[in-house]
Write an enzyme that holds these catalytic residues in place. Structure first.
Site, mmCIF file in Angstrom:
data_model
loop_
_atom_site.group_PDB
_atom_site.id
_atom_site.type_symbol
_atom_site.label_atom_id
_atom_site.label_comp_id
_atom_site.label_asym_id
_atom_site.label_seq_id
_atom_site.Cartn_x
_atom_site.Cartn_y
_atom_site.Cartn_z
ATOM 1 N N SER A 48 31.964 45.562 53.696
ATOM 2 C CA SER A 48 31.299 44.724 52.898
ATOM 3 C C SER A 48 32.334 45.569 51.810
ATOM 4 C CB SER A 48 30.795 44.478 53.199
ATOM 5 O OG SER A 48 29.475 45.515 52.321
ATOM 6 N N SER A 99 29.363 49.435 56.253
ATOM 7 C CA SER A 99 29.891 48.878 55.047
ATOM 8 C C SER A 99 30.978 49.605 53.880
ATOM 9 C CB SER A 99 29.559 47.929 54.004
ATOM 10 O OG SER A 99 29.450 46.345 54.703
ATOM 11 N N LYS A 158 30.267 48.021 42.955
ATOM 12 C CA LYS A 158 30.593 46.756 44.288
ATOM 13 C C LYS A 158 29.888 45.982 43.174
ATOM 14 C CE LYS A 158 29.892 45.857 48.760
ATOM 15 N NZ LYS A 158 29.150 46.693 50.130
#
Length: 469
Positions: A158, A182, A83
């Site tokens: 996220s 997230s 990520k």
């Protein structure tokens, strides 16, 4: 592009629809090699990413070079993405934000090192909203990341880039992290398994010591429970969390007498959407058929929990806004912040006087949470407060006040475990009338990760969960 298409990269190549464990076993036996699956994953990415917009930075050529090396970890060179919240050597890092110029990282973050030590080979970085501060993956830096189940809808956030790539079949596993849900939010929206492990299972990112809790947790999103289990077992072998019972190897036997509390209302006593309540009740019946004991409960947590948590969230945004130059880059440009982080910072200034009592209550919450679960083994809830939102519902063009009210409704359940540190997992147990995934969350006491994984594996074996494969 039709904004209402399903997007799938699954096809008859070396990846097939195998999970990470399955691919690693084939590599170990010599039936597959890392070079072939890396090449096929790259081709899959090139096929679907124009529709999904889930990749922040590609590292395909280097990934192919690395695939020729030997991998010592359990996953044997299976491809993944990290990520865009973590440094990856040789790649720019953006945190999904225009405030950062994309400085080239000279090292791997501690988290990226741990993830890659399991034997995964990264193909690049995956998209995130600005600083991971909301429950979608839409930013002015990268644009909107789209849900492969229906590209008119959000992936959640996220960790939405990672979740889109795993759900679509580009890769079987990807790095994710979780400050208010997230890992679990996008896993729910994209029909995946997402575990936020007990605090300390992975050497998580750090927050300042005066915070009431370290709410930041790292992990992965996967398509199978055994992949999530195998990942955390590998992490444990490399860096055991000695304060907790071990997760250990995947179990073939399961308990049949768990005490499961079912909760479908938020801390204000308001019920979730009917479709979510129905999905939870269906899963509760499934648990009952497996021999577990079910009890419906009212929300036992204090009514100001949500407002206290979001005040902490505004302080996190404040910390990022005023510490960005030191924390991320000397070229940090706060004038480029999107509306939502700006709103959070302004809300923080207006409510600064409420911070001490909110932090005090949040510190106390961990013991309240453990006390509730003294009478239960598992807490069963919807993962989200609504079904997956459409693209734009939380987009960067939405004004802060509207965003604020929407996200309060969207996230009633995931935040409890970020404050308490306890483990929680979302499973793809249902779908809505639009055939979009509905995640159901199971949580337990601090350290009881294995118990959650055992129940998850039992449910997976007893259920037929939809996927895009």
């Amino acid at each position: 592009m039709d904004s209402h298409n399903k997007i799938s990269a699954f096809r008859d190549d070396s990846l097939g629809n195998d999970d990470t464990v399955g691919l690693a076993e084939k590599i170990k036996k010599g039936d597959l090699n890392p070079q072939t699956i890396t090449q096929d994953a790259i081709e899959r990415a090139q096929q679907v990413n124009p529709h999904l917009n889930a990749i922040a930075v590609e590292d395909f050529d280097s990934a192919l070079e690395r695939s020729k090396e030997s991998f010592s970890g359990v996953f044997q060179g299976v491809p993944t993405f990290i990520k865009d919240t973590d440094q990856v050597h040789g790649l720019p890092i953006y945190f999904g934000s225009r405030t950062l110029p994309g400085d080239i990282s000279s090292k791997y973050s501690k988290t990226a090192k741990q993830v890659l030590a399991t034997g995964l080979n990264h193909l690049g970085t995956s998209t995130t909203p600005e600083f991971g501060l909301t429950g979608t993956t839409e930013s002015l830096r990268f644009g909107a990341t789209r849900n492969p189940w229906n590209t008119g809808y959000s992936t959640g956030g996220s960790s939405g880039g990672s979740s889109a790539l795993v759900a679509a079949g580009v890769i079987p596993i990807a790095h994710a992290n979780d400050g208010a849900g997230s890992i679990r939010i996008p896993a729910s929206c994209c029909g995946l398994v997402g575990l936020k492990a007990s605090r300390g299972r992975i050497k998580d990112k750090e927050v300042p010591g005066y915070f009431p809790a370290n709410i930041l947790h790292d992990g992965v999103v996967t398509r199978t429970v055994r992949d999530t289990w195998a990942f955390h077992t590998s992490i444990e072998q490399n860096n055991p969390a000695k304060e907790y019972p071990p997760i250990g190897e995947i179990s073939e036997t399961y308990r049949s007498d768990l005490r499961i509390a079912v909760l479908t209302e938020n801390c204000h006593g308001n019920q979730s959407d009917d479709v979510l309540v129905e999905a939870v009740h269906d899963v509760a019946k499934k648990c009952e058929s497996l021999g577990h004991n079910i009890e419906m409960i009212s929300n036992p947590f204090y009514k100001k929990f949500d407002s206290d948590f979001w005040l902490l969230w505004t302080h996190l945004a404040f910390y990022l806004r005023y510490g960005g130059g030191k924390e991320f880059s000397s070229n940090f440009d706060a004038s480029q912040l999107e509306q939502w982080p700006q709103y959070l910072v302004n809300h923080h200034w207006k409510n600064l006087h409420k911070l001490p009592i909110a932090f005090w209550r949040l510190r106390k919450f961990a013991s309240d949470y453990e006390k509730l679960l003294e009478g239960f083994d598992i807490l069963l809830t919807p993962t989200l407060g609504t079904t997956p939102p459409k693209i734009g519902f939380f987009g960067p063009e939405v004004d802060g006040e509207t965003h604020w009210h929407r996200i309060n409704e969207y996230l009633p359940f995931t935040k409890y475990q970020n404050i308490s540190g306890a483990p929680a997992i979302t499973l793809p147990c249902s779908t809505d009338s639009e055939d979009l995934p509905i995640g159901i969350q199971f949580a337990s006491r601090l350290g009881e990760d294995r118990l959650l994984l055992e129940l998850s594996k039992q449910l997976e074996e007893a259920s037929t969960w939809k996927s895009l494969a």
